[in-house]
Write a protein that holds these residues in place. Sequence first.
Motif, mmCIF file in Angstrom:
data_model
loop_
_atom_site.group_PDB
_atom_site.id
_atom_site.type_symbol
_atom_site.label_atom_id
_atom_site.label_comp_id
_atom_site.label_asym_id
_atom_site.label_seq_id
_atom_site.Cartn_x
_atom_site.Cartn_y
_atom_site.Cartn_z
ATOM 1 N N ALA A 196 8.109 -4.925 -12.573
ATOM 2 C CA ALA A 196 9.235 -5.572 -11.901
ATOM 3 C C ALA A 196 10.532 -4.914 -12.359
ATOM 4 O O ALA A 196 10.692 -4.593 -13.534
ATOM 5 N N GLY A 197 11.445 -4.694 -11.417
ATOM 6 C CA GLY A 197 12.707 -4.034 -11.736
ATOM 7 C C GLY A 197 12.694 -2.550 -11.418
ATOM 8 O O GLY A 197 13.743 -1.895 -11.459
ATOM 9 N N THR A 198 11.512 -2.011 -11.082
ATOM 10 C CA THR A 198 11.422 -0.592 -10.729
ATOM 11 C C THR A 198 12.099 -0.339 -9.387
ATOM 12 O O THR A 198 11.913 -1.089 -8.430
ATOM 13 N N SER A 199 12.886 0.720 -9.311
ATOM 14 C CA SER A 199 13.529 1.119 -8.055
ATOM 15 C C SER A 199 12.916 2.431 -7.579
ATOM 16 O O SER A 199 12.506 3.265 -8.390
ATOM 17 N N LEU A 200 12.833 2.583 -6.291
ATOM 18 C CA LEU A 200 12.272 3.810 -5.730
ATOM 19 C C LEU A 200 12.896 4.086 -4.374
ATOM 20 O O LEU A 200 13.496 3.197 -3.753
ATOM 21 N N LEU A 201 12.738 5.331 -3.936
ATOM 22 C CA LEU A 201 13.220 5.748 -2.627
ATOM 23 C C LEU A 201 12.001 6.031 -1.763
ATOM 24 O O LEU A 201 11.253 6.967 -2.025
ATOM 25 N N LEU A 202 11.765 5.185 -0.761
ATOM 26 C CA LEU A 202 10.592 5.313 0.096
ATOM 27 C C LEU A 202 11.024 5.837 1.461
ATOM 28 O O LEU A 202 11.682 5.126 2.225
ATOM 29 N N GLY B 283 0.815 -1.214 0.000
ATOM 30 C CA GLY B 283 0.000 0.000 0.000
ATOM 31 C C GLY B 283 0.851 1.266 0.000
ATOM 32 O O GLY B 283 0.541 2.231 -0.704
ATOM 33 N N LEU B 284 1.937 1.273 0.756
ATOM 34 C CA LEU B 284 2.835 2.433 0.795
ATOM 35 C C LEU B 284 3.451 2.692 -0.574
ATOM 36 O O LEU B 284 3.538 3.827 -1.034
ATOM 37 N N ILE B 285 3.887 1.602 -1.228
ATOM 38 C CA ILE B 285 4.522 1.742 -2.548
ATOM 39 C C ILE B 285 3.527 2.276 -3.571
ATOM 40 O O ILE B 285 3.835 3.189 -4.347
ATOM 41 N N LEU B 286 2.309 1.724 -3.576
ATOM 42 C CA LEU B 286 1.298 2.170 -4.541
ATOM 43 C C LEU B 286 0.888 3.626 -4.281
ATOM 44 O O LEU B 286 0.689 4.388 -5.228
ATOM 45 N N ASN B 287 0.791 4.000 -3.017
ATOM 46 C CA ASN B 287 0.469 5.400 -2.693
ATOM 47 C C ASN B 287 1.586 6.337 -3.140
ATOM 48 O O ASN B 287 1.343 7.464 -3.582
ATOM 49 N N HIS B 288 2.819 5.850 -3.037
ATOM 50 C CA HIS B 288 3.977 6.669 -3.397
ATOM 51 C C HIS B 288 4.080 6.844 -4.916
ATOM 52 O O HIS B 288 4.304 7.949 -5.416
ATOM 53 N N LEU B 289 3.903 5.735 -5.650
ATOM 54 C CA LEU B 289 4.067 5.774 -7.108
ATOM 55 C C LEU B 289 2.783 6.170 -7.835
ATOM 56 O O LEU B 289 2.832 6.681 -8.960
ATOM 57 N N GLU B 290 1.632 5.881 -7.211
ATOM 58 C CA GLU B 290 0.314 6.167 -7.790
ATOM 59 C C GLU B 290 0.039 5.375 -9.058
ATOM 60 O O GLU B 290 -0.859 5.711 -9.834
ATOM 61 N N VAL B 291 0.809 4.327 -9.300
ATOM 62 C CA VAL B 291 0.563 3.372 -10.398
ATOM 63 C C VAL B 291 1.053 1.997 -9.931
ATOM 64 O O VAL B 291 1.807 1.895 -8.975
ATOM 65 N N ILE B 292 0.601 0.958 -10.644
ATOM 66 C CA ILE B 292 1.148 -0.379 -10.390
ATOM 67 C C ILE B 292 2.505 -0.451 -11.094
ATOM 68 O O ILE B 292 2.568 -0.375 -12.328
ATOM 69 N N PRO B 293 3.604 -0.577 -10.360
ATOM 70 C CA PRO B 293 4.926 -0.551 -11.005
ATOM 71 C C PRO B 293 5.244 -1.865 -11.716
ATOM 72 O O PRO B 293 4.593 -2.892 -11.479
#
Length: 425
Positions: free
Chosen positions: A390-396, A378-388
């Motif tokens: 595989a292989g996507t990197s992010l800073l949470l 849920g945190l990742i989806l709220n942060h990106l606002e899309v379904i990412p």
Amino acid sequence: MFLNDLPLSLLFTVLVGLLLLSGFFSASETSMMAINRYRLRYLVSQKHKGAQRVSKLLERPDHLISVLLLGNNFVNTFASAIATVIAIGFLGEAGIAVAATSLTIVLLIFGEVTPKTLAALYPEKIAFPAAVIIKPLLTLLYPLVWIINGIGNLLLRLLGVSNHGHSGERLSQEELRSLVHEAEGMISKRHQQMLLSILDLEKVTVEDIMIPRHEIVGIDLNAPLDMITEQLASCQHTRLPLYRESVDNVVGIVHLRKLLRLFKQSELTKESLEQAARDLYFVPEGTPLNTQLLNFQRHKRRIGLVVNEYGDIQGLVTLEDILEEIVGEFTTNPDALSPDIHHQEENTFLVDASITVRELNRAMQWNLPTKGAKTLNGLILNHLEVIPEAGTSLLLEGHPLEIVQVTSNAVKMVRIKLNRQLASH
């Protein structure tokens, strides 16, 4: 004036004695006010004589302060008179100014700063013996103390201030939390964390720790009996919900221990399984954990279904889930951070994205926000606002993550690489 007729040697001796008394009253006042009230209560319960005397004096702090200030002011005034006589004897009329200046400095050093600093550092060592003198002194001067307090309280009332109903000994939750933090070194880190977790229970709701609806393991009564039997034989849980088709049609909770007789006598049927089930226990999703812990105890339950305001089942919460919030994760592997976190190499971890944010924070020693999304997914989806992908990197929240596995509507697996070694649990 009779002081003029006394020899200077005697006046000097009396002046030194008065300075010592001034220091005594100043140190007594500071030590009595600085003493730890909670340790004092413990010592009183242990029948410590000094603690009992101090506790009795502190029952009426206005009387205590009055007698100490009365003594201190009398001593300082008398010391000022003697110092003036001595100075005049040496310097004449010019000695009055010298005496006032010199005595002020001497009283500050020996009658105020030094004794009060010492008393603040060692309150018990000074307060306990001082009480032996102060208690009879208070009895002796009580009429004067009573008059002074009466006038003082009258002035307070005229100013609209009440000296009743105020207690400085009650701790708020945040003050108690600070007290536990300050106890580091006196109690083990593990016990300190458990105490803090208990204080946090009322801030956390069952929604924060529940097993989500799609992860609930249960028995579908519409499934073939041999499949049900196999599931019961291999299940890792002791209590399972019974339902038809979906969890929305749950009919009860069954304890596997009650099925042993049915297994032994080969009498296990769908009907006997349903008869062995206990009636359902529902929990509102906003219930604080401290309340739910008491509710489990009151209703003699260990498992409940979490429902929202419309009565829809949102998840499942157990007594074990709440206890884990206090003592940490129950696991057969003492080195495991969590069943949803798998250590790979060095500081790299593979994490199931369905893990709750609270569990991830506890395991990785992070401080991700717990308001809003309840899971890492849920945190990742709220942060990106899309379904990412595989292989996507992010800073949470400053923590680097890599998406490893994704389904059509959720993140399934995440890789975390820490830039520091986790502290031992």
